[in-house]
Design a protein around this motif. Structure first.
Motif, PDB file in Angstrom:
ATOM      1  N   GLY A  93      19.601 -32.536 -60.892  1.00 29.37           N
ATOM      2  CA  GLY A  93      18.658 -33.192 -60.385  1.00 29.37           C
ATOM      3  C   GLY A  93      18.726 -32.584 -58.880  1.00 29.37           C
ATOM      4  O   GLY A  93      17.750 -32.735 -58.088  1.00 29.37           O
ATOM      5  N   GLU A  94      19.591 -31.545 -58.570  1.00 29.96           N
ATOM      6  CA  GLU A  94      19.752 -30.985 -57.153  1.00 29.96           C
ATOM      7  C   GLU A  94      19.867 -29.410 -57.290  1.00 29.96           C
ATOM      8  O   GLU A  94      19.568 -28.819 -56.196  1.00 29.96           O
ATOM      9  CB  GLU A  94      20.625 -31.476 -56.251  1.00 29.96           C
ATOM     10  N   ASN A  95      20.358 -28.779 -58.532  1.00 30.26           N
ATOM     11  CA  ASN A  95      20.629 -27.485 -58.422  1.00 30.26           C
ATOM     12  C   ASN A  95      19.443 -26.596 -58.855  1.00 30.26           C
ATOM     13  O   ASN A  95      20.045 -25.587 -59.606  1.00 30.26           O
ATOM     14  CB  ASN A  95      21.861 -27.526 -59.308  1.00 30.26           C
ATOM     15  N   ASN A  96      18.179 -26.923 -59.123  1.00 30.68           N
ATOM     16  CA  ASN A  96      17.315 -26.116 -59.853  1.00 30.68           C
ATOM     17  C   ASN A  96      17.254 -24.553 -58.949  1.00 30.68           C
ATOM     18  O   ASN A  96      17.107 -24.823 -57.682  1.00 30.68           O
ATOM     19  CB  ASN A  96      16.040 -26.467 -59.849  1.00 30.68           C
ATOM     20  N   GLY A  97      17.396 -23.688 -59.376  1.00 32.49           N
ATOM     21  CA  GLY A  97      17.434 -22.489 -58.765  1.00 32.49           C
ATOM     22  C   GLY A  97      19.069 -21.865 -58.724  1.00 32.49           C
ATOM     23  O   GLY A  97      19.084 -20.810 -58.356  1.00 32.49           O
ATOM     24  N   SER A  98      19.707 -22.923 -58.982  1.00 32.32           N
ATOM     25  CA  SER A  98      21.375 -22.480 -59.231  1.00 32.32           C
ATOM     26  C   SER A  98      21.864 -22.502 -60.351  1.00 32.32           C
ATOM     27  O   SER A  98      23.108 -22.952 -60.763  1.00 32.32           O
ATOM     28  CB  SER A  98      22.146 -23.207 -58.028  1.00 32.32           C
ATOM     29  N   LEU A  99      21.330 -22.564 -61.579  1.00 34.49           N
ATOM     30  CA  LEU A  99      21.622 -22.548 -63.004  1.00 34.49           C
ATOM     31  C   LEU A  99      22.129 -21.247 -63.532  1.00 34.49           C
ATOM     32  O   LEU A  99      21.472 -20.333 -63.841  1.00 34.49           O
ATOM     33  CB  LEU A  99      20.129 -23.060 -63.866  1.00 34.49           C
ATOM     34  N   TYR A 100      23.631 -21.124 -63.409  1.00 38.43           N
ATOM     35  CA  TYR A 100      24.156 -19.933 -63.925  1.00 38.43           C
ATOM     36  C   TYR A 100      24.281 -19.969 -65.381  1.00 38.43           C
ATOM     37  O   TYR A 100      24.994 -20.799 -66.048  1.00 38.43           O
ATOM     38  CB  TYR A 100      25.513 -19.759 -63.163  1.00 38.43           C
ATOM     39  N   LEU A 101      23.961 -19.064 -66.267  1.00 35.45           N
ATOM     40  CA  LEU A 101      24.186 -18.945 -67.367  1.00 35.45           C
ATOM     41  C   LEU A 101      23.798 -17.396 -67.902  1.00 35.45           C
ATOM     42  O   LEU A 101      22.781 -17.003 -67.589  1.00 35.45           O
ATOM     43  CB  LEU A 101      23.109 -19.997 -68.224  1.00 35.45           C
ATOM     44  N   SER A 149      25.407 -42.661 -68.107  1.00 37.69           N
ATOM     45  CA  SER A 149      24.543 -41.896 -69.259  1.00 37.69           C
ATOM     46  C   SER A 149      23.539 -41.020 -68.355  1.00 37.69           C
ATOM     47  O   SER A 149      22.994 -41.341 -67.625  1.00 37.69           O
ATOM     48  CB  SER A 149      23.845 -43.070 -69.781  1.00 37.69           C
ATOM     49  N   ARG A 150      23.409 -39.820 -69.074  1.00 35.50           N
ATOM     50  CA  ARG A 150      22.433 -38.685 -68.645  1.00 35.50           C
ATOM     51  C   ARG A 150      21.472 -38.365 -69.635  1.00 35.50           C
ATOM     52  O   ARG A 150      21.803 -38.532 -71.001  1.00 35.50           O
ATOM     53  CB  ARG A 150      23.079 -37.765 -68.008  1.00 35.50           C
ATOM     54  N   PHE A 151      20.628 -37.802 -69.495  1.00 32.76           N
ATOM     55  CA  PHE A 151      19.508 -37.352 -70.503  1.00 32.76           C
ATOM     56  C   PHE A 151      18.773 -36.144 -70.056  1.00 32.76           C
ATOM     57  O   PHE A 151      18.640 -35.773 -68.756  1.00 32.76           O
ATOM     58  CB  PHE A 151      18.567 -38.479 -70.761  1.00 32.76           C
ATOM     59  N   VAL A 152      18.443 -35.365 -70.866  1.00 30.44           N
ATOM     60  CA  VAL A 152      17.693 -34.306 -70.572  1.00 30.44           C
ATOM     61  C   VAL A 152      16.150 -34.668 -70.670  1.00 30.44           C
ATOM     62  O   VAL A 152      15.786 -35.169 -71.870  1.00 30.44           O
ATOM     63  CB  VAL A 152      17.929 -33.079 -71.638  1.00 30.44           C
TER      64      VAL A 152
END
Length: 252
Positions: free
Chosen positions: A54-62, A19-22
């Motif tokens: 949890g670890e990829n902030n700065g690598s959010l490709y969109l 289970s994950r959440f925003v």
């Protein structure tokens, strides 16, 4: 035989793998910057937070196209405007510009984003720029912000004073299924046409009238009519005969 692994059990860090959440803090949802966002801007912000693991902030490709598809809009201009609004209000920062190559050997990538309220790459401290941003006066975004803040203020005031509409609503009263239905005596039906008799609260089992229709016994009675029951009269005659018989016995 090895026992199956319980996938619902939290791991060593206390996280659940199923289970994950925003997460959106109240300081984000209650800020002036968030209240000034359009529905497209709020939807895009959720989509960007969904990319964070949890670890990829700065690598959010969109990209704009993918963002529009994820938001469910067909207008790429509206999606691009939503990106601009998030940047202007300090929710996201551009970490890396888009890079596209025609050659198949080259790698292509969309624009890379960073959420400002989370730790960035290289343990960069969060800036939370949205806490200090507000739209310009006399703009649609400013009007959205003011309407949203007035609605939040009214809600908090009603909540703190225990005056929420749902708590004070008496549209549907308490219903107890164990309560018996009201008696017929409680009725206010006019009784001038029934000899001024109060209606009975209950009806006993009676055979006063017996409907005779097609079938057995129909030959001796009118078809489709009601056959009167003389049982009460016969009982009264029998009781009178018994009293007369007893009186004569005592006289003799």
């Amino acid at each position: 035989m090895a026992r199956p692994r319980n996938r619902r059990k939290p791991n060593a860090t206390g996280r659940s793998d199923t289970s994950r959440f925003v997460r959106l803090d109240y300081r984000i949802l209650g800020s002036n910057a968030y209240r000034s966002l359009s529905p497209n801007g709020r939807s895009l912000l959720v989509e960007l937070v969904m990319l964070y693991n949890g670890e990829n902030n700065g690598s959010l490709y969109l990209s704009v196209r993918d963002g529009a598809h994820r938001m469910g809009v067909a207008d790429l201009t509206a999606a691009s405007r939503a990106f601009d609004d998030l940047v202007a209000m300090g929710f996201i920062e551009l970490a890396q510009e888009a890079h596209f190559k025609v050659k198949a050997s080259e790698t292509s990538r969309a624009r890379c984003w960073r959420l400002t309220w989370l730790v960035g790459p290289g343990r960069t401290a969060p800036s939370s720029q949205f806490l200090e941003r507000e739209p310009e006066p006399q703009t649609p975004a400013r009007k959205r912000m003011e309407r949203g803040q007035r609605a939040l203020k009214a809600y908090r005031k009603a909540r703190d004073g225990s005056k929420l509409p749902v708590l004070d609503c008496d549209t549907i009263g308490h219903f107890d299924p164990d309560l018996a239905p009201g008696a017929v005596l409680d009725s206010d039906t006019p009784n001038m046409q029934n000899g001024s008799f109060q209606p009975k609260s209950s009806i006993q089992d009676s055979a006063t009238h017996i409907a005779t229709t097609m079938g057995s016994g129909a030959r001796r009675n009118l078809i489709g009519w009601w056959q009167p029951d003389f049982t009460p009269q016969l009982a009264a005659l029998t009781f009178a005969a018994v009293l007369t018989s007893n009186h004569r016995s005592m006289a003799a």
